[in-house]
Scaffold this motif. Structure first.
Motif, short mmCIF file in Angstrom:
data_model
loop_
_atom_site.label_atom_id
_atom_site.label_comp_id
_atom_site.label_asym_id
_atom_site.label_seq_id
_atom_site.Cartn_x
_atom_site.Cartn_y
_atom_site.Cartn_z
N VAL A 110 0.64 -1.21 0.30
CA VAL A 110 -0.33 -0.09 0.02
C VAL A 110 0.99 1.29 0.06
N ASN A 111 0.14 2.44 -0.03
CA ASN A 111 0.48 3.39 -0.02
C ASN A 111 0.27 4.63 1.08
N TYR A 112 1.03 5.07 1.58
CA TYR A 112 0.05 5.23 2.98
C TYR A 112 0.28 6.65 2.73
N PHE A 113 -0.44 7.69 2.90
CA PHE A 113 -0.15 9.38 2.58
C PHE A 113 -1.55 10.00 3.22
N GLU A 114 -0.86 10.77 4.32
CA GLU A 114 -1.42 11.58 5.35
C GLU A 114 -2.64 10.97 6.15
N GLY A 115 -1.87 9.81 6.82
CA GLY A 115 -3.35 8.70 7.34
C GLY A 115 -4.27 7.75 6.76
N LYS A 116 -4.21 7.74 5.49
CA LYS A 116 -4.74 6.70 4.55
C LYS A 116 -4.01 5.93 4.01
N CYS A 117 -4.54 4.94 3.91
CA CYS A 117 -3.92 3.83 3.03
C CYS A 117 -4.21 3.53 1.24
#
Length: 309
Positions: A110-117
């Motif tokens: 997954v790509n994690y970005f600003e608290g979301k995946c």
């Protein structure tokens, strides 16, 4: 006679339609427009940007923050089998490559970005540009090899950035610190990938200045709670930038600085892209073609895997 002319006309129309259909199928099948370059063929640039992408300005830089094709999934919990990869550097570590990849493991890579995946797929949120990257196949390779069960990709790479931009006082240093604070709320970084140096070679950065700049970046990571090994890329070659095409030699100040920084413990060799990549592995003499992306991904997967044995 009229009857025969009518039948002849029908037959001619049928053959013309059949020829058009055959040509359409040939084109769709890739014979006329192959998806991957044939041996010896000139590589093509990345596809045009899709509409609807969102960007955020970082001084003179930008980063991708939204993509209408992405969908959220549950972030995997961190265990001793979870790899959390923090990626920093410039264009060859961002979304600037030719091949567009989608993970084979949408719940695990997954790509994690600003608290979301989000399932890892080109382009990745958090880096610059909207094209391909090597991190999605890297994540898949780490899962396929059994190095990790889950891989979380956190990317911050910005095209054209020099090491001084990332060092203390640089205009990307605060950006890096902010991203690290966001990650730290959920994950512990297990591996750092640093792929950068082409811009410094073009700017004639000295060996000592590159070394001190990178050590400042490493100190920023430590101060932000990151104690993971840093996988250093030897990356200085880029014939698409000013003097890099005519003056580049393997033992240049940037490559020498990068090699000298590797101590085998805190800073380890990730991939020597200068030596590994051929002309066909770069779509424009600098940025990665699909074959280059896969070579970099395989080399890094091997380096990270070997470090865990």
């Amino acid at each position: 006679m009229k009857s025969r002319n009518f039948i002849f006309g029908l037959a001619l129309g049928f053959l013309t339609s059949l020829a058009g259909l055959t040509m359409a199928l040939v084109i769709a099948g890739g014979t006329v427009w192959p998806l991957t370059p044939q041996p010896g063929a000139r590589l093509i640039p990345p596809p045009p940007a899709a509409p609807g992408h969102g960007h955020r300005t970082l001084g003179s830089f930008t980063t991708l923050v939204s993509d209408p094709q992405k969908y959220e999934v549950a972030c995997p919990p961190q265990t001793d089998q979870t790899g959390v990869l923090l990626v920093a550097g410039q264009s060859n570590a961002s979304n600037t490559a030719q091949g567009m990849f989608t993970t084979k493991y949408p719940l695990n890579v997954v790509n994690y970005f600003e608290g979301k995946c989000y399932p890892a797929a080109s382009p990745l949120l958090g880096a610059e540009n909207e094209h391909g990257e090597f991190l999605t196949p890297l994540g898949d390779g780490l899962v396929s090899a059994g190095t990790f069960t889950d891989v979380v990709i956190v990317t911050t790479a910005i095209g054209g950035s020099r090491v001084a931009h990332w060092a203390e006082g640089g205009d990307l240093n605060s950006f890096l610190i902010t991203r690290l604070a966001d990650v730290r709320a959920r994950y512990r970084v297990t591996d750092v990938i640093w792929h950068q140096g082409e811009a410094d070679f073009a700017a004639d950065t000295s060996r000592d200045d590159y070394r001190s700049g990178f050590l400042s970046v490493a100190q920023t990571l430590t101060s932000s709670g990151v104690d993971a090994p840093i996988f250093m890329s030897i990356a200085s070659r880029c014939s698409g930038t000013s003097n890099a095409g005519t003056n580049w030699i393997p033992d240049n100040p940037i490559a020498l600085a990068q090699k000298a920084l590797i101590d085998g413990r805190t800073i380890r060799l990730g991939v020597d892209s200068d030596a590994l990549l051929t002309e066909l592995d770069r779509r424009d003499g600098c940025h990665l073609s699909e074959s280059g992306q896969l070579k970099i991904a395989a080399a890094l997967a091997n380096a990270i895997g070997e470090s865990r044995k």
